[in-house]
Motif scaffolding. Structure first.
Motif, PDB file in Angstrom:
ATOM      1  N   TRP A   4       0.858  -1.191   0.000  1.00 41.32           N
ATOM      2  CA  TRP A   4       0.000   0.000   0.000  1.00 41.32           C
ATOM      3  C   TRP A   4       0.891   1.237   0.000  1.00 41.32           C
ATOM      4  O   TRP A   4       1.744   1.426   0.836  1.00 41.32           O
ATOM      5  N   LEU A   5       0.692   2.098  -1.019  1.00 42.89           N
ATOM      6  CA  LEU A   5       1.475   3.322  -1.124  1.00 42.89           C
ATOM      7  C   LEU A   5       0.563   4.524  -1.293  1.00 42.89           C
ATOM      8  O   LEU A   5      -0.509   4.413  -1.891  1.00 42.89           O
ATOM      9  N   VAL A   6       0.994   5.682  -0.810  1.00 39.25           N
ATOM     10  CA  VAL A   6       0.313   6.948  -1.089  1.00 39.25           C
ATOM     11  C   VAL A   6       0.894   7.516  -2.368  1.00 39.25           C
ATOM     12  O   VAL A   6       2.110   7.610  -2.530  1.00 39.25           O
ATOM     13  N   VAL A  42      13.556  -0.230  -8.919  1.00 36.79           N
ATOM     14  CA  VAL A  42      14.865  -0.088  -8.285  1.00 36.79           C
ATOM     15  C   VAL A  42      15.966  -0.540  -9.230  1.00 36.79           C
ATOM     16  O   VAL A  42      17.042   0.081  -9.309  1.00 36.79           O
ATOM     17  N   ALA A  43      15.731  -1.625  -9.975  1.00 41.89           N
ATOM     18  CA  ALA A  43      16.738  -2.104 -10.927  1.00 41.89           C
ATOM     19  C   ALA A  43      17.038  -1.052 -11.986  1.00 41.89           C
ATOM     20  O   ALA A  43      18.203  -0.797 -12.325  1.00 41.89           O
ATOM     21  N   PRO A  71      14.207   5.630  -2.105  1.00 42.47           N
ATOM     22  CA  PRO A  71      14.549   5.128  -0.755  1.00 42.47           C
ATOM     23  C   PRO A  71      13.408   4.353  -0.112  1.00 42.47           C
ATOM     24  O   PRO A  71      13.644   3.375   0.615  1.00 42.47           O
ATOM     25  N   LEU A  72      12.165   4.775  -0.392  1.00 43.00           N
ATOM     26  CA  LEU A  72      11.018   4.049   0.152  1.00 43.00           C
ATOM     27  C   LEU A  72      10.936   2.653  -0.450  1.00 43.00           C
ATOM     28  O   LEU A  72      10.698   1.660   0.262  1.00 43.00           O
ATOM     29  N   ALA A  73      11.145   2.534  -1.759  1.00 36.62           N
ATOM     30  CA  ALA A  73      11.086   1.230  -2.426  1.00 36.62           C
ATOM     31  C   ALA A  73      12.186   0.303  -1.905  1.00 36.62           C
ATOM     32  O   ALA A  73      11.950  -0.881  -1.660  1.00 36.62           O
ATOM     33  N   ARG A  74      13.372   0.869  -1.733  1.00 36.53           N
ATOM     34  CA  ARG A  74      14.472   0.047  -1.208  1.00 36.53           C
ATOM     35  C   ARG A  74      14.143  -0.462   0.194  1.00 36.53           C
ATOM     36  O   ARG A  74      14.428  -1.626   0.527  1.00 36.53           O
ATOM     37  N   ARG A  75      13.573   0.393   1.018  1.00 33.37           N
ATOM     38  CA  ARG A  75      13.238  -0.017   2.382  1.00 33.37           C
ATOM     39  C   ARG A  75      12.153  -1.091   2.384  1.00 33.37           C
ATOM     40  O   ARG A  75      12.218  -2.059   3.148  1.00 33.37           O
ATOM     41  N   ILE A  76      11.142  -0.935   1.517  1.00 37.28           N
ATOM     42  CA  ILE A  76      10.074  -1.939   1.433  1.00 37.28           C
ATOM     43  C   ILE A  76      10.638  -3.284   0.999  1.00 37.28           C
ATOM     44  O   ILE A  76      10.317  -4.331   1.576  1.00 37.28           O
TER      45      ILE A  76
END
Length: 308
Positions: free
Chosen positions: A3-5, A24-25, A80-85
């Motif tokens: 779930w993302l905003v 990310v890739a 950074p959010l995608a990497r953390r997820i």
């Protein structure tokens, strides 16, 4: 799904983990073809998923110019959010796998035969009672053989005798205990020495020894001690493993030097005589490869061994 905003318009959207992996890739390679190779997917499929992600979020993530892929402000915010997820997902997957490994799986443990007789039965019973779904594979051998098997990945853990004549820098070893050695003989046979409560290594001169096979840690330790005392040991029988040696001693063929733990556990039909100070002892250590973390179940067995 995650779930993302939405970055662009402020609404909420479901986004696939796979889409985040592709994003990310591309962000890291700045190239759609190389990114597709990195995540093992066809380049058109990757491009379609990136477009679907952008539609879902309501914002372009990349500025696409021939030979030049850069992140938009929205892409910079998402990265950074995608990497953390993705990292959190990997951590969750790893933790679940570790829990599963304690319900089923296997542990490959090497140990010298004397430790299989003396130390391991109680520990393995406790481990099996707690984790009945874990298969225990036990390999008996001398310390040199066990170190070689650890090095080639055939074992997860090994109980070995220190010091090793040849250093093994690729191994991590943790000392478990310092074990005293004693002399065992048949109750009907004449005891070595002068009939006192303890005997010295020198008292074994002229005694007929039941000796382990070549490559056995106890053989090397006993022979070296006799030579340090100024004599060459005499063998009545040689070449056996622990159970055979104890059987030959019970039959009155000679005496043997064995770990106290083994003598205590197998003492029926044996006379156990301590060695006078300084005596003989050996250091037992638990070893595993330094470059590879043992599986979760093996680490749990390691913890139980260290506790005991």
């Amino acid at each position: 799904m995650v779930w993302l905003v939405s970055i662009g318009s402020g609404y909420c959207a479901w986004v696939q983990f796979q889409q985040l992996q592709y994003f990310v890739a591309v962000a890291e390679t700045r190239h759609f073809t190389r990114a597709a190779e990195l995540v093992h997917v066809a380049q058109p499929s990757l491009s379609q998923q990136i477009r679907a992600l952008e539609r879902e979020l309501g914002a372009d993530l990349f500025l696409r110019a021939r030979g030049n892929i850069t992140l938009t402000d929205a892409g910079e915010a998402l990265l950074p959010l995608a990497r953390r997820i993705l990292a959190d997902a990997d951590t969750a997957r790893h933790q679940v796998q570790e829990l599963v490994q304690l319900r089923r799986g296997r542990v490959r443990l090497g140990a010298t035969p004397s430790l299989c007789t003396g130390l391991l039965p109680d520990v393995l019973r406790a481990f099996h009672d707690r984790y009945p779904g874990i298969q225990l594979l036990i390999e008996e051998g001398g310390s040199h053989d066990l170190v070689r098997q650890l090095a080639r990945g055939a074992l997860d853990l090994a109980l070995i005798v220190l010091p090793l004549p040849t250093p093994a820098p690729a191994l991590t070893t943790v000392e478990l205990l310092c074990e005293d050695l004693v002399v065992v003989s048949s109750p009907e046979a004449a005891a070595p020495g002068r009939g006192g409560r303890a005997v010295s290594i020198a008292d074994l001169e002229g005694a007929r020894l039941v000796m382990f096979r070549h490559g056995y840690d106890l053989r090397e330790l006993t022979v070296a001690a006799c030579r340090s005392a100024g004599f060459e040991p005499e063998f009545a029988v040689e070449g056996g493993e622990m159970d055979a040696v104890l059987g030959f001693v019970r039959a009155g063929l000679g005496v043997a030097v064995v770990p106290r733990m083994v003598a205590t556990r197998s003492g029926q039909g044996l006379r156990v005589t301590p060695l006078a100070p300084p005596g003989l002892n050996r250091t037992i250590a638990l070893a595993h490869r330094s470059d590879v973390a043992p599986p979760r179940a093996a680490r749990e067995l390691q913890r139980m061994l260290l506790e005991r």
